[in-house]
Motif scaffolding. Structure first.
Motif, PDB file in Angstrom:
ATOM      1  N   ASP A  82      41.894 -10.892   7.674  1.00  0.00           N
ATOM      2  CA  ASP A  82      42.703 -11.389   6.561  1.00  0.00           C
ATOM      3  C   ASP A  82      44.149 -10.927   6.786  1.00  0.00           C
ATOM      4  OD1 ASP A  82      43.988 -11.833   4.166  1.00  0.00           O
ATOM      5  OD2 ASP A  82      42.280 -11.201   2.935  1.00  0.00           O
ATOM      6  N   LEU A  83      45.046 -11.881   6.995  1.00  0.00           N
ATOM      7  CA  LEU A  83      46.436 -11.530   7.324  1.00  0.00           C
ATOM      8  C   LEU A  83      47.142 -10.796   6.192  1.00  0.00           C
ATOM      9  CD1 LEU A  83      48.083 -14.426   9.375  1.00  0.00           C
ATOM     10  CD2 LEU A  83      46.750 -12.485  10.156  1.00  0.00           C
ATOM     11  N   ARG A  84      46.554 -10.794   4.980  1.00  0.00           N
ATOM     12  CA  ARG A  84      47.174 -10.037   3.885  1.00  0.00           C
ATOM     13  C   ARG A  84      46.928  -8.532   4.022  1.00  0.00           C
ATOM     14  NH1 ARG A  84      44.205 -13.234  -0.744  1.00  0.00           N
ATOM     15  NH2 ARG A  84      42.645 -12.856   0.867  1.00  0.00           N
ATOM     16  N   THR A  85      46.052  -8.155   4.968  1.00  0.00           N
ATOM     17  CA  THR A  85      45.778  -6.727   5.163  1.00  0.00           C
ATOM     18  C   THR A  85      47.057  -6.011   5.579  1.00  0.00           C
ATOM     19  OG1 THR A  85      43.491  -7.159   5.780  1.00  0.00           O
ATOM     20  CG2 THR A  85      44.432  -5.067   6.520  1.00  0.00           C
ATOM     21  N   ASN A  86      47.454  -5.019   4.768  1.00  0.00           N
ATOM     22  CA  ASN A  86      48.687  -4.296   5.080  1.00  0.00           C
ATOM     23  C   ASN A  86      48.363  -2.890   5.593  1.00  0.00           C
ATOM     24  OD1 ASN A  86      47.879  -2.863   2.838  1.00  0.00           O
ATOM     25  ND2 ASN A  86      49.266  -3.940   1.442  1.00  0.00           N
ATOM     26  N   GLU A  87      49.404  -2.102   5.828  1.00  0.00           N
ATOM     27  CA  GLU A  87      49.173  -0.777   6.414  1.00  0.00           C
ATOM     28  C   GLU A  87      48.380   0.135   5.478  1.00  0.00           C
ATOM     29  OE1 GLU A  87      52.266   1.107   8.585  1.00  0.00           O
ATOM     30  OE2 GLU A  87      53.112  -0.776   9.315  1.00  0.00           O
ATOM     31  N   GLU A  88      48.549  -0.065   4.180  1.00  0.00           N
ATOM     32  CA  GLU A  88      47.815   0.769   3.218  1.00  0.00           C
ATOM     33  C   GLU A  88      46.304   0.500   3.315  1.00  0.00           C
ATOM     34  OE1 GLU A  88      49.057   0.091  -0.808  1.00  0.00           O
ATOM     35  OE2 GLU A  88      47.366   1.261  -1.592  1.00  0.00           O
ATOM     36  N   ILE A  89      45.957  -0.779   3.385  1.00  0.00           N
ATOM     37  CA  ILE A  89      44.533  -1.129   3.512  1.00  0.00           C
ATOM     38  C   ILE A  89      43.991  -0.658   4.865  1.00  0.00           C
ATOM     39  CG2 ILE A  89      42.881  -3.041   3.619  1.00  0.00           C
ATOM     40  CD1 ILE A  89      44.742  -4.583   1.695  1.00  0.00           C
ATOM     41  N   TYR A  90      44.818  -0.838   5.916  1.00  0.00           N
ATOM     42  CA  TYR A  90      44.412  -0.358   7.242  1.00  0.00           C
ATOM     43  C   TYR A  90      44.069   1.134   7.201  1.00  0.00           C
ATOM     44  CZ  TYR A  90      44.922   1.153  12.120  1.00  0.00           C
ATOM     45  OH  TYR A  90      44.716   1.726  13.358  1.00  0.00           O
ATOM     46  N   LEU A  91      44.927   1.886   6.506  1.00  0.00           N
ATOM     47  CA  LEU A  91      44.711   3.333   6.424  1.00  0.00           C
ATOM     48  C   LEU A  91      43.403   3.656   5.683  1.00  0.00           C
ATOM     49  CD1 LEU A  91      46.407   5.621   7.556  1.00  0.00           C
ATOM     50  CD2 LEU A  91      47.419   5.944   5.300  1.00  0.00           C
ATOM     51  N   GLN A  92      43.115   2.892   4.638  1.00  0.00           N
ATOM     52  CA  GLN A  92      41.842   3.097   3.929  1.00  0.00           C
ATOM     53  C   GLN A  92      40.652   2.832   4.852  1.00  0.00           C
ATOM     54  OE1 GLN A  92      42.032   0.483   0.563  1.00  0.00           O
ATOM     55  NE2 GLN A  92      43.496   1.766  -0.519  1.00  0.00           N
ATOM     56  N   VAL A  93      40.772   1.758   5.625  1.00  0.00           N
ATOM     57  CA  VAL A  93      39.690   1.430   6.556  1.00  0.00           C
ATOM     58  C   VAL A  93      39.528   2.550   7.589  1.00  0.00           C
ATOM     59  CG1 VAL A  93      38.969  -0.150   8.394  1.00  0.00           C
ATOM     60  CG2 VAL A  93      39.888  -1.064   6.254  1.00  0.00           C
ATOM     61  N   VAL A  94      40.652   3.039   8.106  1.00  0.00           N
ATOM     62  CA  VAL A  94      40.619   4.070   9.144  1.00  0.00           C
ATOM     63  C   VAL A  94      40.058   5.378   8.587  1.00  0.00           C
ATOM     64  CG1 VAL A  94      42.110   5.570  10.531  1.00  0.00           C
ATOM     65  CG2 VAL A  94      42.431   3.086  10.581  1.00  0.00           C
ATOM     66  N   ARG A  95      40.455   5.695   7.361  1.00  0.00           N
ATOM     67  CA  ARG A  95      39.868   6.894   6.751  1.00  0.00           C
ATOM     68  C   ARG A  95      38.351   6.718   6.661  1.00  0.00           C
ATOM     69  NH1 ARG A  95      44.936   8.275   3.682  1.00  0.00           N
ATOM     70  NH2 ARG A  95      45.402  10.345   4.522  1.00  0.00           N
TER      71      ARG A  95
END
Lengths: 333, 333
Positions: B164-177
């Motif tokens: 989903d191209l709306r995924t931003n760095e904040e969401i990325y960080l949640q996923v990575v955590r």
């Protein structure tokens, strides 16, 4: 097995006696299955949790705790824990069984995908463990984590045992404890533990849940060969078609001559099924009295469940739990 | 990410400093993954657990506990817990990703089936919870059950956010955590908790694990676009081909003009990929300095990991953990 037919079902009477507690459990379930970050989670769980499951397992925990005079609120957390574990295993079971229907509705793995079912199941397991930690009772944690391991072990065992004609009644019982009885017995046992009653009563609650769960599962497996499809939501012979080696067949295989054994090997082990095979299977079950023997086993476990409760104080809840054990096997006649 | 290249890798130095503890952890892992009843379980887990994983997470727990002066043995149970949770998530990830290889060997879902991977993963989760209960520390249970929920939530979030191209760095960080850092931070935090050190030190251990895990995952995602296939066991552009929206692409999308956005929508969201698309993607990453910016982020997290450790007593173990943070980003130049 559906618990739907007669009036004044013990299950409904339990729910009526525990309305307030169950309201709290349902609120907890809704609150804890939410996820701020992942909207897919409530979509999948709402579908399953709201789908009209009977909430039998949390009712057992609530009933056990209240029967034992528990006056606190932590039993609702344990009841929600038990329902989350149950729901998580349903999600994973549907992936494993490649099911397309559960409780008359499409399964999550069909509506979304297997990925969501696996991961949301994991989420519910994790939520269950968070919830069970909250009351801060290490013995409760021991019981519930052991139950989770028994459940998973039983599921794996079933995977390898289900189509293997060497599966005997002992292995069947291990599978049944894993897939059904372990969570029933943990559900009732933790109710007694949280209430702080004496060991003999805790043991009695464990025995009740264990025997009730086994009776429940044997009845389910028997109804597959004798039930009407409306009552059970399944068609007669589904387990045969899915090559599941359940108790009636295990008994028939144990009594089989060489020709009969070859029939079971072809239909169950090899999965080579032809027109008329289900009728022949039913005839073999009848020839060896396998359905009668299975019915007697289910009744025996229901009786064991009932007698276990004698160690507990006589209350209305106890009476309903006794009726519940009878009810589980009542439709087997 | 493989930690294989340089000599005297911090990971190997950790293992050397913790040889005795790690021997106990390995013995515990072998003992607890066994199953009397279901032989399929050790088959699947041995395949995975013996496959030469680096045991980095249990080493973090052991190092944290010993650094804090812990003199008992319960940290080995928590280290084994952490490895079981990790192994269970790998089994389920391989089902979700439909992977055929892990650590250069065929995955369990390919060798057996998805069913076994799902159920044996559940078994390992349950075994993890049994193990973590044994030391009898409620705070440890709270930390590890919260980590399990964060992991599962992150995995579900990734399922919906990855394309989903709306995924931003904040969401990325949640996923990575969820997918990496939550278990790293729980692994280090419980080491401090079991050692009974003061809150500031426990917090420092959490921060170290969190930042190390994030640096580790960002480095992994960056190497996918710049690494050599021998070092990483992956080919350049695997994430692009699998339409995974990782940090470099998120940065490039944020800076994209309309035409570039259309390119990312076609290749990542729609999955319509043609010859030359990977080269064009790499050119876009280069045009917007996305790889440099990602590298700077990874270094920033590694620095944060290192500075967190300043709150802890200076020991050889602490020095190695500092080197480990540098090592995670050392190959990004």
């Amino acid at each position: 097995m559906g618990l739907d037919t007669p009036k004044d079902k013990p299950h409904d009477r339990l729910a009526a006696l525990l309305t307030d507690d169950m309201g709290q459990v349902n609120a907890l379930i809704r609150e804890r299955m939410a996820s701020k970050h992942a909207p897919r989670i409530p979509e999948v769980t709402a579908h399953l949790v709201e789908a009209g499951g009977k909430r039998l397992r949390p009712l057992l925990t609530l009933a056990a705790a209240r029967m034992c005079g528990y006056a606190g609120e932590d039993h609702t957390k344990l009841a929600a824990t038990v329902e989350f574990i149950h729901t998580a295993t349903l999600l994973h079971d549907d992936v494993v069984d490649e099911s397309s229907k559960r409780r008359g509705r499409p399964t999550a793995n069909l509506l979304w995908d297997n990925k969501s079912s696996v991961l949301v199941g994991d989420y519910l397991f994790a939520r269950a463990f968070q919830l069970m930690v909250e009351p801060g009772d290490l013995r409760v944690l021991d019981i519930l984590s052991n139950a989770a391991a028994t459940i998973a072990e039983g599921e794996v065992l079933q995977l390898t045992a289900a189509q293997d004609l060497r599966t005997n009644e002992e292995i069947y019982l291990q599978v049944v404890r894993g897939k059904t009885a372990a969570l029933f017995s943990a559900a009732t046992e933790v109710g007694g533990v949280i209430a702080g009653v004496e060991e003999a009563q805790i043991r009695a609650l464990f025995d009740y849940g264990d025997a009730l769960g086994i009776a429940f599962q044997i009845a389910d497996d028997l109804l597959d060969y004798q039930g009407e499809s409306t009552a059970t939501g399944k068609n007669v012979g589904d387990d045969f078609r899915e090559r599941k080696l359940t108790l009636p067949v295990i008994k028939a295989v144990a009594a089989a001559d060489a020709e009969e054994r070859a029939f079971w090997a072809r239909t169950i082990e090899k999965g080579d099924q032809r027109d008329g095979d289900l009728d022949h299977a039913l005839a073999l079950l009848d020839r060896h009295g396998a359905l009668d023997a299975t019915r007697a086993d289910a009744r025996g476990w229901a009786d064991k469940a009932k007698s276990s409760l004698e160690a507990l104080p006589r209350t209305e809840l106890r009476d309903v739990l006794i009726d519940l054990a009878d009810f589980v096997v009542a439709r087997l006649y």
